[in-house]
Motif scaffolding. Sequence first.
Motif, mmCIF file in Angstrom:
data_model
loop_
_atom_site.group_PDB
_atom_site.id
_atom_site.type_symbol
_atom_site.label_atom_id
_atom_site.label_comp_id
_atom_site.label_asym_id
_atom_site.label_seq_id
_atom_site.Cartn_x
_atom_site.Cartn_y
_atom_site.Cartn_z
ATOM 1 N N ALA A 1 -6.016 0.703 2.250
ATOM 2 C CA ALA A 1 -6.023 1.941 1.453
ATOM 3 C C ALA A 1 -7.281 2.750 1.723
ATOM 4 O O ALA A 1 -7.230 3.981 1.844
ATOM 5 N N ALA B 1 -4.851 -5.105 1.312
ATOM 6 C CA ALA B 1 -4.317 -3.817 0.847
ATOM 7 C C ALA B 1 -5.427 -2.849 0.452
ATOM 8 O O ALA B 1 -5.326 -1.636 0.674
ATOM 9 N N ARG B 2 -6.510 -3.369 -0.127
ATOM 10 C CA ARG B 2 -7.612 -2.500 -0.537
ATOM 11 C C ARG B 2 -8.348 -1.940 0.682
ATOM 12 O O ARG B 2 -8.772 -0.777 0.691
ATOM 13 N N GLY C 1 -3.166 2.269 7.487
ATOM 14 C CA GLY C 1 -3.469 3.225 6.428
ATOM 15 C C GLY C 1 -2.995 4.627 6.759
ATOM 16 O O GLY C 1 -2.416 5.328 5.920
ATOM 17 N N THR D 1 0.881 4.741 6.651
ATOM 18 C CA THR D 1 1.347 4.746 5.260
ATOM 19 C C THR D 1 1.238 6.136 4.650
ATOM 20 O O THR D 1 2.191 6.641 4.028
ATOM 21 N N VAL E 1 0.848 -1.186 0.000
ATOM 22 C CA VAL E 1 0.000 0.000 0.000
ATOM 23 C C VAL E 1 0.893 1.247 0.000
ATOM 24 O O VAL E 1 1.893 1.305 0.723
ATOM 25 N N ASP F 1 -1.934 4.999 -3.595
ATOM 26 C CA ASP F 1 -3.091 4.096 -3.558
ATOM 27 C C ASP F 1 -4.217 4.701 -2.728
ATOM 28 O O ASP F 1 -5.403 4.564 -3.062
#
Length: 449
Positions: free
Chosen positions: A170, A166-167, A202, A205, A16, A20
Amino acid sequence: MSTAHDVETAKSAQQVSAADIDIAAQRIKGVVSATPLEHCQRLSDATGANVWLKREDLQRVRSYKLRGAYNLMVQLSDTERAAGVVCASAGNHAQGVAFACKALGIRGRIYLPSNTPKQKRDRIRAHGNSFVELKITGPTYDEAAAAAAEDCEKTGATLVPPFDDARTVAGQGTVAAEILSQLGGSIDAIVVPVGGGGLIAGITTYMRERSPHTTIVGAEPAGAASMIAALAARGPVTLRDIDPFVDGAAVRRVGALPYAVLAAAGASAVTHASLPLVASVPSPSHPGDIALVKVDEGAVCTAMLDLYQNEGIIAEPAGALSSAALHQLSFEPGQNVVCVVSGGNNDVSRYGEILERSLVHMGLKHYFLVNFPQEPGALRRFLDEVLGPDDDITMFEYIKRNNRETGGALVGIELGNRDGLSTLLGRIRKSGMDVERLEPGKPAFRYLI
């Protein structure tokens, strides 16, 4: 020197990126609300910082979980949509999935722990309508997750993970994108509740790339500190016992991806944190650090009551984790600190327990086993010689009588102020009565709350 484990962790963390998250923000725009960032004068006065509350409790499903669920589901292929989706959740992720199911016309099965509050179950049904089916499992999220995984294996449905994808990560990271756009580049710290780790992964990141000077503090419930355990073990571990009270953040095992993100960012566990470093205090030692702290469930209850009584915010236990953690942190005057109020799906029937836990945490509520002599005036002597002028008996219940000479009773006493405990204990000793204090943290105490 980096080990193979460190290299693999770093690779996992790269799944991620901030880009993204920016794309996810555009993808979910118009479906997910841009929630307010509100200044909190009470917490600012208490800490000396400028404290802001990111009001994810005002999200369309009353939590940030819609962000990750919708970001994942809107990307499914036509074949995957036709096969349907499955998820496991303590309640909030389920509401996000249910909302997305109805919005996208996808059928879903939702596995819930048996202790999920009725209020959350009702809201899941309201958001998903005929598109979702609820499945009740054992008392923890992890049992629900196992059942959901088995369902996917049998039916070919797509699993919508609440944090280990990962989705999903994000989508949750769009909270950070909003905070940065609302407050600008002058964010000194963000305090984030931590359960499975999707939200903090998230946010970490995004802020590492877009605002690297911002310190991230993760707040975990003391009875389910699975990310702190993972950092200590250098990988996710399964906790044997957890306290399920902070139901939105009580998981036995954090996600592999969220762990990888935090480990790669250099996260550490601390018992006390100072921003910036005071010489005798552990990490975070400089701007941009990542730290995890444990927050007592009683402190969470006190924070819930304070938010309700002062700001009119109905926060669920996980939603109050970040503001409760503030009392374990120290800041320089004027620093900008954001607390994520992650959700507001709280069942009003729980407030009796919430108040009880808060009083115990503040040192105002205490329990005793009193072995009363079976003679006239024994109770009166207890009231006259032991109870103080500002103390109140809130529970009195006789328990099994062992003989005709004495009779045991469970007595709950609420003090006028927390400093009155030593005086009360002194009066008990002086009275010569047979009294045993039931202390918080001991096995027998959990049956009282």
